[in-house]
Design a protein around this motif. Sequence first.
Motif, PDB file in Angstrom:
ATOM      1  N   PRO A  11       1.115  -1.233  -0.016  1.00  0.00           N
ATOM      2  CA  PRO A  11       0.145   0.303   0.460  1.00  0.00           C
ATOM      3  C   PRO A  11       1.027   1.845  -0.200  1.00  0.00           C
ATOM      4  O   PRO A  11       0.479   2.589  -0.575  1.00  0.00           O
ATOM      5  CB  PRO A  11      -0.786   0.037   1.409  1.00  0.00           C
ATOM      6  N   VAL A  12       2.202   0.951   0.874  1.00  0.00           N
ATOM      7  CA  VAL A  12       2.982   2.304   0.202  1.00  0.00           C
ATOM      8  C   VAL A  12       3.180   2.926  -0.408  1.00  0.00           C
ATOM      9  O   VAL A  12       3.416   3.608  -1.372  1.00  0.00           O
ATOM     10  CB  VAL A  12       4.221   2.008   1.405  1.00  0.00           C
ATOM     11  N   ARG A  13       3.478   1.717  -1.847  1.00  0.00           N
ATOM     12  CA  ARG A  13       4.674   1.984  -2.272  1.00  0.00           C
ATOM     13  C   ARG A  13       3.306   2.280  -3.632  1.00  0.00           C
ATOM     14  O   ARG A  13       3.710   3.091  -4.867  1.00  0.00           O
ATOM     15  CB  ARG A  13       5.186   0.486  -3.039  1.00  0.00           C
ATOM     16  N   GLN A  14       2.215   1.431  -3.655  1.00  0.00           N
ATOM     17  CA  GLN A  14       0.681   1.889  -4.952  1.00  0.00           C
ATOM     18  C   GLN A  14       0.353   3.513  -4.627  1.00  0.00           C
ATOM     19  O   GLN A  14       0.253   4.247  -5.325  1.00  0.00           O
ATOM     20  CB  GLN A  14      -0.590   0.790  -3.700  1.00  0.00           C
ATOM     21  N   GLU A  15       0.415   4.022  -3.359  1.00  0.00           N
ATOM     22  CA  GLU A  15       0.497   5.294  -2.800  1.00  0.00           C
ATOM     23  C   GLU A  15       0.961   6.732  -3.448  1.00  0.00           C
ATOM     24  O   GLU A  15       0.850   7.351  -4.011  1.00  0.00           O
ATOM     25  CB  GLU A  15      -0.109   5.694  -1.599  1.00  0.00           C
ATOM     26  N   GLU A  16       2.584   5.869  -3.270  1.00  0.00           N
ATOM     27  CA  GLU A  16       3.759   6.936  -3.693  1.00  0.00           C
ATOM     28  C   GLU A  16       3.729   6.623  -5.566  1.00  0.00           C
ATOM     29  O   GLU A  16       3.797   7.205  -5.603  1.00  0.00           O
ATOM     30  CB  GLU A  16       5.066   5.952  -3.494  1.00  0.00           C
ATOM     31  N   ALA A  18       0.862   6.416  -6.825  1.00  0.00           N
ATOM     32  CA  ALA A  18      -0.813   7.202  -7.042  1.00  0.00           C
ATOM     33  C   ALA A  18      -0.159   8.432  -7.550  1.00  0.00           C
ATOM     34  O   ALA A  18      -0.335   9.206  -8.561  1.00  0.00           O
ATOM     35  CB  ALA A  18      -1.522   7.302  -6.538  1.00  0.00           C
ATOM     36  N   GLY A  19       0.518   8.460  -6.283  1.00  0.00           N
ATOM     37  CA  GLY A  19       1.482  10.403  -6.262  1.00  0.00           C
ATOM     38  C   GLY A  19       2.526  10.488  -7.608  1.00  0.00           C
ATOM     39  O   GLY A  19       2.169  11.626  -8.041  1.00  0.00           O
TER      40      GLY A  19
END
Length: 178
Positions: A11-16, A18-19
Motif C-alpha cells: 500500500p505504501v508503494r501503491q500510494e507513492e 499514484a502520487g
Amino acid sequence: MAHTIERTADPVRQEEFAGRMLQVLNDSCLGYLCSIGHRTRLFDVMAQLPPSTSEEIAGAAGLNERYVREWLGGVTVGGIVAYDPADGTYRLPPEHAASLCRDAGPDNVASFLQDLALFGLVEDEVVAAFRGGGRGALLLVPEVPGAPGRGDGPGVRRGAGGRDHPAGARAAGAAGLG
C-alpha cells in the motif's frame, strides 16, 4: 506449468506511485499552460513588466483579461509565476524568464512545450503503429506552418521529422526529439 503473479500490492508503494502519476498529470497540464504562455508571448511581456495585475498584463499583451487571469492562476500554482497577494500583482522571476522567453535563444524551453499539443493530434496513428507497425511516432508529428519560434534563421536546426528546434536546446535531447 502456469505461473501466478502476486496481486497483493504494497500500500505504501501503491500510494507513492499514484502520487507520481498525479504529478505527471499536473506537470502535463502545466506544460500546456507554458505552451500558451509562449505562443501568446505572455512570458516575453511579463519579463519586461514590473510586478503587474492581470489587467495590466493583459493590456500589455493585447489579450483578453479573463483568460490571462485564469492562465496566471495555473502558472502561479505551478510555481512558474510569482504572486504578491498584498497588491494583487504577478511577476515572472528573471531566473524563470531565462528558460521561458524568446530572448533566451536556445535555452527557451517553452518553445518546445508547444509540441505537446501536436502529440495529441497523432495519438491514434501512433497507437495503430504499435498494433500493426508502420511509420515511427516522431515522423507522424505534423509541421505547423508559421508556428512561433520556428524557422530557418540562425540558431535553428532540423530535428526529427524535419521539425525545427533551437540549436543546442537541452529539451530536445532530454525528450528524445533531437
